[in-house]
Write an enzyme that holds these catalytic residues in place. Structure first.
Site, PDB file in Angstrom:
ATOM      1  N   CYS A  68      22.932  -5.646  40.140  1.00 44.79           N
ATOM      2  CA  CYS A  68      21.661  -4.948  40.373  1.00 44.79           C
ATOM      3  C   CYS A  68      21.771  -3.467  40.021  1.00 44.79           C
ATOM      4  O   CYS A  68      20.857  -2.895  39.438  1.00 44.79           O
ATOM      5  CB  CYS A  68      21.243  -5.018  41.839  1.00 44.79           C
ATOM      6  SG  CYS A  68      21.548  -6.576  42.647  1.00 44.79           S
ATOM      7  N   ASP A  69      22.849  -2.836  40.431  1.00 45.03           N
ATOM      8  CA  ASP A  69      22.884  -1.374  40.417  1.00 45.03           C
ATOM      9  C   ASP A  69      23.886  -0.745  39.452  1.00 45.03           C
ATOM     10  O   ASP A  69      23.895   0.478  39.295  1.00 45.03           O
ATOM     11  CB  ASP A  69      23.176  -0.861  41.844  1.00 45.03           C
ATOM     12  CG  ASP A  69      22.095  -1.297  42.832  1.00 45.03           C
ATOM     13  OD1 ASP A  69      20.928  -1.365  42.405  1.00 45.03           O
ATOM     14  OD2 ASP A  69      22.416  -1.581  43.988  1.00 45.03           O
ATOM     15  N   CYS A  76      25.793  -4.856  45.235  1.00 39.91           N
ATOM     16  CA  CYS A  76      25.459  -5.718  44.095  1.00 39.91           C
ATOM     17  C   CYS A  76      25.605  -4.964  42.780  1.00 39.91           C
ATOM     18  O   CYS A  76      24.739  -4.170  42.408  1.00 39.91           O
ATOM     19  CB  CYS A  76      24.032  -6.252  44.255  1.00 39.91           C
ATOM     20  SG  CYS A  76      23.486  -7.227  42.839  1.00 39.91           S
TER      21      CYS A  76
END
Ligand code: NDP
Length: 311
Positions: free
Chosen positions: A137-138, A134
């Site tokens: 997200c990261d 993701c």
């Protein structure tokens, strides 16, 4: 006689737990079936910085523990296990967990989607330590770093493009020599000076197991068989997602990728069955959007029960 529940929720990620909080506060005494990955996909991420309300970020697993406690506080009951059969042709709906049968007036499906992975041992060992599925997200953790993106579809192009906001260099590793992604997404990626492509290649191994931190990948040219090492700080898997809907094939309307089709909020093609979160969303796929649709599903279920004369 098996008791008939008001609301049974399948899945305990942000969608399922938010549905539980709302249904419990509406005094519907919901039951959550936690599934094989209690807490859902956020339990395999590290820090979550884009969930509103946590100015300093929160670890994914901690966020899910808090949500679970909040649902529990209002009387949600949790059952462990995995559903192996769902019968939606008649009401009450019948859900079978291993040998146990549960009946329910309404069903909220929040069983999520699973990122497709390569299923090589190094991938799971380094998940959250440089391996991610993701970018939203990261990506932030890869400022001025070099990252690899595996895949050749729209997700891979989107993730690669997004990652160039942070990373100085993004290399897309694709197993063929042409992309599956739509033309517009291909063009955007190809025109981005920070993105380059390694064609006809597969990832044999992710490097860095000894230090516990990704240092690159061992690639195999699938045409010549030649092996080569590509140094990198992160590897993003973008080879698609699989919605967890196999139980509902032939019972609910699904789109061509297997996602549940919802209309007028979270209604599915079967009256009394609602869907929330990634199981019905392949576009946004965020914890906050999943939570939002979980809330909607609980309200939709409550209104449905009211319309059926539930008191
Ligand atoms: P896709 O199934 O479209 O693409 C998956 C990609 O990963 C393909 O290039 C495939 O290779 C590759 N792949 C699959 N399995 C492996 C494996 N085991 N090893 C190596 N490579 C592998 O999935 P996406 O997630 O990209 O897209 C899903 C759907 O969501 C699509 O309809 C897409 O259009 C849509 N979407 C739309 C977006 C948008 O419009 N903004 C953004 C993201 C997704 P190969 O090509 O060889 O099969």
């Amino acid at each position: 006689m098996t008791e008939v529940e008001n609301v049974l929720i399948l899945g305990s990620g942000p969608a399922g737990l938010t549905a539980a909080i709302y249904a419990a506060r509406a005094n519907l005494k919901p039951v959550v079936v936690e599934g094989i990955q209690p807490g859902g996909q956020l339990t395999i991420t590290t820090e979550v910085e884009n969930y509103p309300g946590f100015a300093n970020g929160i670890m994914g697993p901690d966020l899910m523990i808090e949500m679970r406690k909040q649902a529990e506080r209002f009387g949600t009951r949790f059952i462990q296990g995995n559903v192996n059969q769902a019968s939606l042709s008649r009401r009450p709906f019948k859900i079978t967990l291993d040998e146990e049968v549960r009946l329910t007036k309404t069903l909220i499906i929040a069983s999520g989607a699973s990122a497709r992975l390569l299923n090589i041992p190094s991938e799971m060992k380094l998940m959250g330590h440089g391996v991610s599925a993701c970018a939203t997200c990261d990506g932030f953790f890869f400022k001025e770093k070099k990252v690899l993106v595996v895949g050749g579809g729209d997700t891979a192009m989107e993730e690669a493009h997004f990652l160039t906001k942070f990373a100085r260099e993004v290399k897309v590793i694709h197993r063929r020599d042409s992309l599956r992604a739509s033309k517009i997404m291909q063009e955007r990626a190809k025109n981005n000076p920070r993105i380059s492509f390694i064609w006809n290649s597969g990832v044999e191994k992710i490097l860095g197991e000894e230090t516990g931190k990704v240092s690159g990948a061992l690639l195999k040219n699938l045409k010549t068989g030649a092996l080569s090492e590509e140094a990198a700080d992160g590897v993003f898997m973008a080879i698609g997602h699989e919605p967890n809907t196999s139980l509902f094939k032939g019972q609910l309307e699904l789109n061509e990728h297997g996602y549940i089709i919802t209309h007028k909020g979270t209604k599915t093609s079967v009256s009394g069955v609602f869907a929330a979160g990634d199981v019905q969303d392949y576009i946004y796929k965020q914890a906050i959007t999943a939570a939002g649709t979980g809330c909607m599903a609980a309200i939709d279920a409550e209104r449905f029960l009211e319309s059926e004369g539930h008191s």
